[in-house]
Every structure is written in C-alpha cells, then in structure tokens.
Design a protein around this motif. Structure first.
Motif, PDB file in Angstrom:
ATOM      1  N   ASP A  11      -7.049   0.354   5.080  1.00  0.00           N
ATOM      2  CA  ASP A  11      -5.605   0.583   4.978  1.00  0.00           C
ATOM      3  C   ASP A  11      -5.014   0.123   3.652  1.00  0.00           C
ATOM      4  OD1 ASP A  11      -5.810  -2.132   5.217  1.00  0.00           O
ATOM      5  OD2 ASP A  11      -4.838  -2.273   7.182  1.00  0.00           O
TER       6      ASP A  11
ATOM      7  N   PRO B  31       0.833  -1.218   0.000  1.00  0.00           N
ATOM      8  CA  PRO B  31       0.000   0.000   0.000  1.00  0.00           C
ATOM      9  C   PRO B  31       0.862   1.260   0.000  1.00  0.00           C
ATOM     10  CG  PRO B  31       0.078  -0.914   2.206  1.00  0.00           C
ATOM     11  CD  PRO B  31       0.863  -1.859   1.327  1.00  0.00           C
TER      12      PRO B  31
ATOM     13  N   SER C 102      -9.093   4.462  -1.891  1.00  0.00           N
ATOM     14  CA  SER C 102      -9.373   5.808  -2.398  1.00  0.00           C
ATOM     15  C   SER C 102     -10.168   5.749  -3.696  1.00  0.00           C
ATOM     16  CB  SER C 102      -8.063   6.563  -2.618  1.00  0.00           C
ATOM     17  OG  SER C 102      -8.305   7.840  -3.146  1.00  0.00           O
TER      18      SER C 102
ATOM     19  N   TYR D  98      -0.483   7.980   6.937  1.00  0.00           N
ATOM     20  CA  TYR D  98       0.347   7.392   5.882  1.00  0.00           C
ATOM     21  C   TYR D  98       1.261   6.254   6.349  1.00  0.00           C
ATOM     22  CZ  TYR D  98      -1.020  11.404   3.003  1.00  0.00           C
ATOM     23  OH  TYR D  98      -1.729  12.322   2.296  1.00  0.00           O
TER      24      TYR D  98
ATOM     25  N   GLU E 161      -0.674   6.711  -3.057  1.00  0.00           N
ATOM     26  CA  GLU E 161      -1.662   7.655  -2.550  1.00  0.00           C
ATOM     27  C   GLU E 161      -2.154   8.504  -3.728  1.00  0.00           C
ATOM     28  OE1 GLU E 161      -2.649   7.416   0.459  1.00  0.00           O
ATOM     29  OE2 GLU E 161      -1.031   6.177   1.305  1.00  0.00           O
TER      30      GLU E 161
ATOM     31  N   GLY F 223      -4.737   1.792   0.818  1.00  0.00           N
ATOM     32  CA  GLY F 223      -4.180   2.849  -0.032  1.00  0.00           C
ATOM     33  C   GLY F 223      -5.044   3.200  -1.222  1.00  0.00           C
ATOM     34  N   LYS F 224      -4.435   3.116  -2.417  1.00  0.00           N
ATOM     35  CA  LYS F 224      -5.114   3.571  -3.637  1.00  0.00           C
ATOM     36  C   LYS F 224      -6.404   2.798  -3.890  1.00  0.00           C
ATOM     37  CE  LYS F 224      -3.002   0.389  -6.893  1.00  0.00           C
ATOM     38  NZ  LYS F 224      -2.696   0.123  -8.276  1.00  0.00           N
TER      39      LYS F 224
ATOM     40  N   LYS G 216       6.547   6.063  -0.352  1.00  0.00           N
ATOM     41  CA  LYS G 216       5.212   6.469  -0.773  1.00  0.00           C
ATOM     42  C   LYS G 216       5.271   7.001  -2.200  1.00  0.00           C
ATOM     43  CE  LYS G 216       2.804   5.582   2.858  1.00  0.00           C
ATOM     44  NZ  LYS G 216       1.776   4.531   2.767  1.00  0.00           N
TER      45      LYS G 216
END
Length: 996
Positions: free
Chosen positions: A837, A407, A843, A531, A410, A839-840, A647
């Motif tokens: 958790d 993950p 989102s 993050y 972002e 990540g992308k 990241k």
C-alpha cells in the motif's frame, strides 16, 4: 463572531483550567457550555439539536486547529544591518491595517499559533524594509522564501498591511504573467487589505468584503478614529491599462495596484508615473514598495550575461520603475529561489532604458534610468510552513525529514501514446512534438481511472458534509487538474474527450443497479479498492506530527456508493488557455454548493494559481525546468477534511525530478538554518546555493545560458547513495564481488572497533578514489563528480587521508567472516522494502526494480554518531554539548521535553579538513524483499530476476568536513543542452509575459 467562533472561544476558555486535555474532556464540558450559550443572541432561538451540531463542529475544528505547530521564520541580513523599527517606533506606529487583518484571520478558523507567526514574521520582514519615514534616499532589496502553496500570500498581505501602517503610500504587487493569477491576487488583496471590491464576479457587484466587514476605513469608517483608506485602481477585470491610468488616480492617496508582469502593463505604469512628476523633478519622493510574487519567474535579467548594458524587457521595466523613486523597496516572494540567486548581478548601467509608446496617434519614445539590479543583497527570509501543510517533503524523497510519506502518488505508464513528447521520424530517430502534430484521439486508461477517482473523491467529501457543515475549514469546491501538455490543441481535444467520457459515466451511474458487480458500480468499487480503501482507513497513521484532522472520518465504498449520482452531476470541464477563454470562477449556488471543475491546462495553471478543493491531479507535463516543475505542484497546501481524497497521477520522470528538487531544497534549508545560527549574510547563502551540486539539475537553463562554467562543491556535506537497482542479479553480484576483492587487499590492516561497531580501513585518498570506481547498484549517484572534487581537494593539500568504515551492528541477518573477508562476523543493516500500500514506492520497486531506502526517508545513515568515528572522546563530548546548548534555546524542544537526536553534521563539522569518512552500510537484501511473509509479488520478482537475497545491498554515506578555502570545482556545460521542447516552452512564456 459566528456560532462556531463563539463556541470555540467558550471551549478554549473552559479548557484553560484543565492541566491535560483528552477526547473525553469535550463530552465532560458539553453540558456546561451548552447551558452558557443557550441564552446568547444568535443561540437562544436555535433548537437543542442545532446547538448540539454547532458544538460538535466547534469541537472538531478546535481539535484539528489547536495542535498545529509552526516554527518561527529565519533570516539572513547583510553585514552591519540595523533596523529602524525600534521599540519606540513600534509604540508610535499605528496598527490599524495589521490588527484588522489578524482579527479577520482569526475569524476564518486559523490556528492562533499560525496567526501569531504571521504577525511575527511580517513584523520581522517590515523591520528589514526601508524606513518609509526616512528623509534619506534608500533602495532595499529582499527575498522571502516559502513552500509552494503554503500561505506565502497570507504572509505578504500581512507585510502589505504593516507597510501601509508604517507609511508606504504606493504599493505595486506584481502577480505572475497570467491575467487569471492577477485577477485572483486582486480579489485576495481586496479581501485581506483593502476591505472593499468585487463581491460577485458574474454580476460585477461591489461592496464591503473581507477585512472591511470587520472595520471600515476612510470616509465611511470610524468617525472617532479615522484611518485613511488605501485605494486600488486595478480591479478583478482591469489591470493597469491606458483607460485606467487616465482615470482619477492621485499619488496623494495611499494606493495599491495589482499588475501582471507584462511589458504593456509595466510600460503603462512607467509612462504614467513619469508624466505625473512635477516640473523640475526627476523622481518621486514618496515611499514605494514593489511586492513581486513568483519572483523567480519573468522578473530576472536573462540578458545580463551579455553585460551590464543589457536587460530582458520585464526586468528592465521593473528596474526603471524602481528608479523613478528616491525611497523604494523591492521585496520578492518565491518557493524556488535558485534562479533568484543565480541571476546575473551587474552594476549600474550608463545606458538609458528606452520605452516606445503611442502618444496622440504618433510613435513616441521615452528614456529612463534604472537601478542596478533586484538581487536580494539586504536580506533573505525563510518562512516555515505549519504542521498541517502537505508539501513536497510529505510526498517526495527526503534524506533528513523522516516523516512517513503520504501514499498519494500513482505512476502513469500509458500516457506516451496519447500525449507523445516526441514523434518518430523513422530509422529509430525522433524529434520533439509540436503543437501542429496529431493530438490525442482517445484517453489513456490512467486518465479514465483518474477521472473515476475524482468522482469517488467528490462522493467521499459529500459523505462528510454533515460533519463539516458550518465549519470555517470546509471547502465547498471540487477540482481536478489535468496537466498534459503546453500545446493548446492537445488541451482542447482532451477537454472534448473528457466531456464525452463523463457523459458515458453519468449515464451508466444513473441507470445501472448499484449492486451489479459486473457494471459501473462494480468497476468503481474496484477503483476504490485500488486507490482509496487503504488511505481512507489508515490516513491518521500517515499524518506528520502536529497534523490532526478530526473531520477525516473513516468510510468504505458502501458508505459513498449512493452518493455517486450526486457526485457526477454538474461537473464542468474547462480548457484553461488563451484560445478557449475558459476561466475557473469559484462561487456558490443558492444552496451553498460549490463548483466541480476538471481543469485541463498548461502554463496558465502552472504557477501561483490556487485551484479550490483540488483533489485529483493528472500531471504528465514534460519539462526539464525542475524548479518550475515544483511550482506546478498545485496539489501542495492545506486539505482539511479531504487530504485522503487526493491523488497525483504522474510519470516516473516527473517523480525523479520532484525527488531531486525536494532533496536539494531540504539540504539548502538546513544550510540556511545553520547560517542563521552563525549570523551569516545573504551573500554566504547565495554562494552556497551556487556551489550546491543539486542546483544544476533544477535551475532554469536560461539563467545559466552561455555561461562557460558553474562552481560546485561538496565541502561540509553528507552525500549518500539513496536509490538502488535491485532487479539486476548480475549487477548486485558484481558489486558484491568487487567490494570483497577490494576489502581483501586490506585484510592485514583492517581494525574492528567493538565500542563503535565498525570495521575500519585507513587509506590514502587515491586508494579511496579507486574504491569509488568499483561496480555498484546506485541510481543517480554522482560518483564521477565526487571523485573530481576529492582530486581538487588533493591539489589544495586537503582530504589526503580517508577512513572506510563498515557498519557491523545492524538489525538484519548475519554475514559470516568467511563470506566478507573481514576479521569477524557482522550483522547487516536493515532497511524495509515497500509494502503493497505504499503507492509509488511499490510501483517503482516492482515494475522498475528501483529501491529507495524507505517510505519515510531515503537516509541510509543508521545513527548520527556513525560520523563521530574520527573524533576523540573529548571532541565528541564538546560537539554534543554545543548541540544541546543550542537546543536549550529552542522553546519548542523545551515544551516537548524530548531529548533531540544528534544529527551527523554535529560530528562531521568537527572533522579536520585533511581526513574524510566513507561509511558502508551492508543492507539485508532478504529483508528488503521479504519483510512481509506471504508477499507473493516480491517472491515472483526474486524468482523472475534470479536475485540471490543472501548477498547484501551496498550503500555509501560520505562525510565531507568543512574545508576552507573551498576547493569547489567547475562543471563545464556550454549551452546547458537546451532541447527544442525547452526552448519552445521558454519562448511561450516570454510571449505570455509580453502580451499587451
């Protein structure tokens, strides 16, 4: 050997007597080893605490490096290939350069398995190059394909070392179009091959380095066993320029030159080498090797589409260089071979290649002949990355690889205003942004948070410094990449703003109270929680098999808070472009501390260049060159002790392109492996790449520009819907209603196979085409192209019959027969929605309503045996036996003792070419949204969009059998739709390649 190397040797030797090894063993053998080493030179003067420290570091390094696995390289060779590198020749050939290099790698803490594979693959590649001792003329062309930032340089340096041992006396390394990359490659060649060169960049001091510290060659080397020293007249500061070519450079020596792919440099080489020819001699008769790094960039002939007589400048110069020699090999290296195999492949030209230059102040011209092309007709070698490599498949969408995705990504949604890709011209009309437009006046919040992440990542790494100190795996440098635009004014303005923002942060961190939650420390803790908290705590659960890192010790914000002052100190912001002259020079200070850079850039940081200790990437670069986009992924690679610090802040558009490119590369790698098994040739692979539908999305347009049509094909492929729109209730309902209505038409002929757990509908191809036109929730699924391919198959009397198979035995909720129109109830397939958790994935799901089948793989196929439905029992058994027989030859599978899962291709490849299979998976939408009870964000999404979670999400997996002859169709694309941004970007790259 240093202290860690010595201890690792003792550890490995001691453990060789153990039948199994666990963590407790290292405490068990500690007293024995510490007693053995305490009187050794270099150890006897150490304190007990120092010896304990070295032992602990050696254990962690051993535990991190030893589990690493790497598969052998695979190759395709032209028909009738026979190597000159026989066992007898190997015995006769010196191994001075290669043995020195491999010994040096061992001392740098590399896994022995990785070193063994570098040795093996480099020998395999050498065996396919032209024989430097041959008295016959030869021209050999090959291509080596490896993953971005995976260690291709290490491999080609091994090949170069072997080539010198074998007898090649002139080697030219072409290293990108940028001087920064050429200089970096020069330093690496000095370290890995030559053994001497620049030691201190700033002081320009020279001396022994790298392999030269292990063993010296030449006049100062071994007196009893003298080995000729290879020379380089290029240096860190100087490419092959006029002043260099007039220096003492003799082709009687062994020479290696590191040059840019630049018209001025290549022109210098051409003129000098032609003038060096003896009278009455047309060509040099020494064995010559060109190693072309980033071979898909600048080297290819983009003008060949106009005919055999045309060539772009760089390509023409390379081909003229090669034709100055009677015995030569061209060896390209790339991670994205699409352009290489799609390039124009014209035959020899009758025209001469004209070069203009200055001679004694006057304009002069010289003409050269050329080799026909640099197409890899002779061989293609595919390198496998080690298991500790983090690449595209560990981050972006795959179908076949089911490892859990890290993950790291972002999604950035606030960059358009600060760095607009297009400018409004009124009336809802836009034009592409240019370098003259107003550049950013303030930093977007996402870039500020990315900068805070960089400071946190430095602090996290500093907190682990004591545990990694003295390890060869430790990297002292820290880098953040900000890749926002190709426009230099935008880069320079962003540099200024970042410097001001860092001053503001530094002032707050140094002056605010660490426990004040309302000021900077509270804000930084919030950034940490968003993050880093999860990944740092759980990073080991995300690491793929064979990836172990004992230096990834867990931390919380309290552990690193007091290191923020040190973390933000001395961060240097550089705008790496031709206007500023800023460069990234990685060196240590007197205390051994490394550099801290925020590198703002564009093209100069986009290909090949290694950013040391890279953790944070702010990447919103807008480009339609998806293969180039993948090359820009400087975050791929090896991150011992800090992979959880990394990241990638990027846009939805960039993620889509990375996903698409990653899936295509994954599928073509599988094709390559299959072709290797069947002893196919480079031409077969080239044909497959050319016909792969995904290739059209990722290939540089100039390679295909002005071409009327491009072949494509789905034969012998599995095609799946992998992305779905799940925030549109009407779309989901329409798809379900249309599906039930279609099924209702075939109610009388639906069969249920209890043995396989499928409802089966047999129908004609034209009915299947109608089924493909039903409403659906798919994103980026080429229904029209698939339909057109089936129509082409029908014209060739192929794929006349189809079976639609509806999976009935999933792990999800029950769908009643009354709801589906089928003859019995079924259990839906279960696919997990993204966790908080992830990540992308989270989102994109929550914000955009986009669902990919899971965080591991986008594969919706429940089992490979789902594609055995059209086979008889005897055909199925035969296919499985052939698969296991092949696996039995695989040493890795024998070691693990695991019975491999049978992939769907094993069954699909046994299907006949008149019958296709479409498998329908009805996925439990309730589980996708509500796998975690209490997920309020998901509940809010259901309520806001009015989603009926009792309706299934419908997914397709279409199995195309092998079809011969391939009915492949044509995409008509004219000029490929190059927009202003693309054309300008390509023009910029041409300018960089042609600067003198």
């Amino acid at each position: 050997m240093n202290h860690i190397e010595v201890l690792k040797f003792f550890i490995e030797d001691t453990l060789s007597t153990y039948s199994s090894v666990n963590h407790g063993v290292f405490d068990e053998i500690r007293p024995q080893i510490l007693k053995q080493i305490q009187l050794l030179p270099g150890f006897k003067n150490l304190t007990e605490k120092e010896r304990e420290h070295y032992y602990n570091v050696a254990v962690r390094e051993y535990q991190s490096v030893n589990p690493i696995e790497i598969n052998p390289s695979l190759s395709l060779t032209k028909k009738g290939f026979r190597t000159w590198l026989t066992d007898q020749r190997k015995k006769e050939m010196p191994a001075d350069y290669i043995s020195r290099y491999l010994t040096y790698l061992s001392g740098k803490g590399r896994s022995q398995k990785v070193i063994d594979e570098i040795s093996s693959s480099s020998e395999k590649i050498l065996s396919k190059l032209g024989d430097p001792r041959s008295l016959q003329r030869f021209y050999v062309k090959g291509l080596v394909v490896g993953s971005v930032q995976s260690g291709k340089t290490g491999n080609f340096n091994a090949v170069i070392n072997r080539a010198i041992d074998a007898g090649y006396s002139l080697i030219i390394v072409l290293s990108g179009t940028m001087e920064d990359l050429r200089s970096q490659t020069q330093l690496r060649i000095e370290e890995d091959v030559i053994g001497e060169g620049t030691l201190d960049i700033k002081k320009d001091t020279k001396g022994d380095k790298g392999v030269g510290t292990r063993r010296k060659f030449g006049e100062q080397g071994d007196k009893e066993q003298p080995v000729p020293q290879v020379f380089s007249i290029t240096s860190y500061r100087s490419d092959f320029r006029k002043s260099v070519k007039e220096s003492d450079f003799s082709l009687n020596n062994k020479n290696i030159l590191v040059c840019k792919k630049n018209t001025g440099v290549l022109k210098n080489l051409l003129i000098w080498l032609s003038e060096y020819l003896n009278e009455n001699k047309e060509k040099h008769d020494i064995p010559f090797l060109i190693v072309d790094d980033e071979a898909d960039n600048a080297s290819l002939n983009n003008l060949g589409k106009k005919g055999v007589e045309y060539a772009s400048k760089i390509n023409g110069h390379i081909r003229a260089l090669l034709d100055l020699f009677t015995r030569k090999t061209y060896l390209g290296y790339t991670a994205t071979p699409f352009a290489n195999v799609l390039q124009d492949r014209n035959g020899p030209s009758a025209n001469r290649w004209q070069v203009s230059y200055r001679l004694n102040g006057q304009q002069a011209e010289k003409t050269f002949s050329q080799v026909d092309n640099i197409f890899p007709d002779d061989f293609i070698e595919l390198l496998s990355p080690p298991s500790n490599y983090v690449g595209a498949k560990q981050i972006f969408e795959t179908v076949l690889d089911d490892s859990l995705k890290l993950p790291l990504v972002e999604i950035v949604r606030d960059s358009e205003a600060a760095f607009p890709a297009r400018i409004s011209i009124g009336d809802n009309k836009y034009r592409a942004a240019t370098r003259d437009d107003v550049y950013p006046q303030s930093l977007p919040q996402s870039l500020k948070e990315a900068t805070q992440c960089f400071i946190l990542s430095i602090a996290l790494r500093l907190s682990r410094l004591a545990e990694m100190r003295d390890s060869s795996l430790a990297n002292p440098h820290h880098t953040m990449l900000v890749h926002i635009s190709r426009f230099i004014p935008w880069q320079n303005r962003t540099k200024e703003q970042l410097q001001l923002y860092l001053l503001e942060l530094k002032k707050d961190i140094e002056n605010d109270l660490p426990n004040d939650q309302n000021r900077i420390y509270g804000a930084m803790e919030q950034v940490w929680s968003r993050y880093y908290a999860n990944i740092v705590q759980n990073v080991r659960s995300y690491l793929p098999d064979g990836y172990q890192d004992e230096f990834l010790s867990s931390r919380n914000f309290g552990d690193i808070k007091n290191l923020l002052i040190e973390a933000i100190r001395d961060i240097d912001v550089k705008a790496v472009n031709s206007e500023t002259g800023d460069r990234l020079e990685y060196s240590r200070d007197a205390s051994g501390n490394g550099k801290k850079f925020i590198a703002v850039g564009g093209n100069r940081l986009s290909r090949g260049f290694t950013l040391e200790g890279l953790t944070i990437n702010y990447f919103i670069r807008n480009t339609n060159y998806s293969d180039t986009l993948l090359q820009m992924g400087r975050w791929f690679g090896y991150r011992p002790g800090y992979v959880d610090c990394c990241k990638l802040f990027t846009t939805t558009d960039a993620v889509d392109k990375f996903d698409s490119t990653t899936r295509t590369i994954e599928e073509l790698e599988v094709e390559f492996i299959k072709m290797n098994r069947l002893s196919r040739t480079p031409a077969d692979f080239v044909l497959r790449v050319r016909k792969h539908p995904g290739t059209l999305k990722i290939t540089r347009p100039s390679i295909l520009k002005n071409v009327a049509t491009v072949k494509w094909s789905y034969q012998d492929q599995l095609v799946q819907s992998t992305r779905f729109q799940v925030n549109n209730a009407d779309l989901i309902q329409d798809a379900w209603n249309a599906f039930r209505s279609f099924i209702g038409e075939y109610a009388s002929v639906i069969e249920y196979s209890s043995e396989n757990g499928f409802f089966l509908i047999n129908l004609q191809a034209y009915d299947l085409l109608r089924f493909l036109q039903l409403p659906n929730t798919f994103i980026d699924f080429e229904i029209r192209a698939i339909g057109r391919f089936i129509e082409l198959c029908l014209e060739g009397n192929k794929l006349k019959n189809w079976t639609i198979a509806i999976k009935a035995t999933g792990d999800g909720g029950v769908l009643r027969a009354s709801e589906t129109g089928l003859t019995a109830d079924l259990k839906m397939s279960m696919r997990a929605g993204p966790k908080k958790d992830s990540g992308k994935f989270r989102s994109l799901f929550v914000t955009d309503g986009r669902f990919s089948a899971s965080g591991r793989s986008a594969n919706i196929v429940a089992s490979g045996s789902d594609f055995a439905l059209l086979l008889s029992e005897s055909e199925k058994i035969k296919a499985e036996k052939a698969f296991y027989d092949e696996k039995d030859k695989d040493e890795k599978n024998n070691r693990t003792g695991k019975k491999a899962n049978i992939p769907e291709r094993v069954y699909r490849e046994e299907m006949t070419d008149d019958h296709g299979l479409l498998v329908v998976y009805l996925m439990d939408l309730k589980y996708i949204f509500l796998q975690n009870i209490g997920d309020e964000e998901m509940k809010e999404m259901i309520d806001k969009n009015g989603i009926d979670t009792s309706i299934p999400l419908i997914g397709y997996a279409i199995g195309f059998p092998p079809i011969s002859p391939d009915p492949g169709g044509e995409y008509v694309h004219g000029d490929y739709g190059i927009d202003e941004e693309e054309a300008a970007e390509e023009w910029d790259e041409q300018l960089e390649a042609t600067e003198d």
